[in-house]
Design an enzyme around this catalytic site. Structure first.
Site, short mmCIF file in Angstrom:
data_model
loop_
_atom_site.label_atom_id
_atom_site.label_comp_id
_atom_site.label_asym_id
_atom_site.label_seq_id
_atom_site.Cartn_x
_atom_site.Cartn_y
_atom_site.Cartn_z
CB SER A 93 -0.97 -0.04 1.19
OG SER A 93 -1.98 0.91 1.06
CG ASP A 194 -7.20 -3.12 -2.58
OD1 ASP A 194 -7.69 -2.49 -1.63
OD2 ASP A 194 -5.97 -3.18 -2.77
CG HIS A 224 -5.39 -2.82 0.88
ND1 HIS A 224 -4.88 -2.31 -0.30
CD2 HIS A 224 -4.72 -2.18 1.87
CE1 HIS A 224 -3.98 -1.39 -0.04
NE2 HIS A 224 -3.84 -1.29 1.27
#
Length: 259
Positions: A93, A194, A224
């Site tokens: 991320s 996600d 995610h």
């Protein structure tokens, strides 16, 4: 402030090939721990720093910004370079964005990048209003824990301080402008489902980097936080193969693959 149990940084001294893993916004090294331990088992030198303001309480994150988070991973990269002949950067991320910026800024000191659901921008009206909203609202509900695997838990904050979110927005815009400076081999994982970072972010990154050795892998069974999800083993095995190929000097003149 004491670090939450399980959120501690992780370090392992191994061979002259080092891997720097960067965790995500409001998360901690716990989200990368299984990956880090498998890399260590294979003999690599591994570092997973705890970013400032993370792993304790959300009030601490409110007092930090992107300069603090980037400075921490930059220091870790320099320390790895002092001990290793090759270093790879990787992240989840926001950690993926940190890994990409390290590659852009450090050039040949980074041998390759692995990014898992990397963030490229904050989306929606919420993001557009942050410059004003952050002065009116302290926090919004957290983003941690987007995992499909039953029983898997991510250690992360249940609130997002908007001052820190605004700093993240600024950082991601900065990184987007620097992506053409990324020339290293890139392995990018993207989850089909996600709820935090849309597929458009990965597409944007792939369209802007200057790397010619690029592989994109779509994860069908994870959300995610894929590093703790049902595709975690695939991420580990593919990244081990990627690093192993480049660390041995084989296949550096790669071709672009899509999967």
């Amino acid at each position: 402030m004491p670090v939450l149990p399980g959120a501690e940084p992780y370090h392992h001294q191994g061979t002259e090939v080092g891997v720097l893993l960067c965790h995500g916004f409001t998360g901690s090294p716990q989200s990368l721990r299984p990956w880090a331990e498998r890399l260590a088992e294979r003999g690599f030198t591994v570092s997973v720093p705890l970013l400032p303001g993370h792993g304790t309480r959300w009030e601490d994150l409110r007092l930090t910004g992107w300069q603090d988070w980037y400075a921490e991973v930059d220091r870790e990269l320099r320390a790895l370079r002092d001990r290793c002949s090759q270093v790879f950067t990787a992240g989840l991320s926001m950690g993926g964005a940190l890994a990409l910026r390290l590659a852009a800024k450090h050039g040949g000191d980074v041998s390759g990048v692995v990014a898992v659901n990397p963030a490229n921008r904050l989306h929606g009206l919420f993001a557009q209003s942050l410059p004003v909203t952050r002065h009116l609202v302290r926090t919004v509900p957290g983003i941690a824990g987007d995992i499909a695997k039953e029983g898997a838990v991510e250690i992360g904050y249940d609130r997002v301080p908007l001052h820190a979110a605004h700093s993240l927005r600024t950082f991601l815009r900065l990184v987007d402008g620097e992506l053409p400076q990324v020339t290293q081999p890139l392995l990018l994982f993207r989850s089909r489902e996600d709820r935090v970072v849309p597929a458009a972010d990965s597409a944007r990154i792939l369209s802007r980097v200057s790397s010619t050795d690029v592989t994109e892998i779509v994860l069908e069974q994870s959300r995610h936080v894929a590093t703790l999800d049902q595709d975690a083993d695939r991420i580990i095995e593919e990244s081990l193969a990627f690093i192993g190929r480049l660390a041995t000097g084989a296949g550096k003149e790669g071709t672009t693959a899509r999967g």
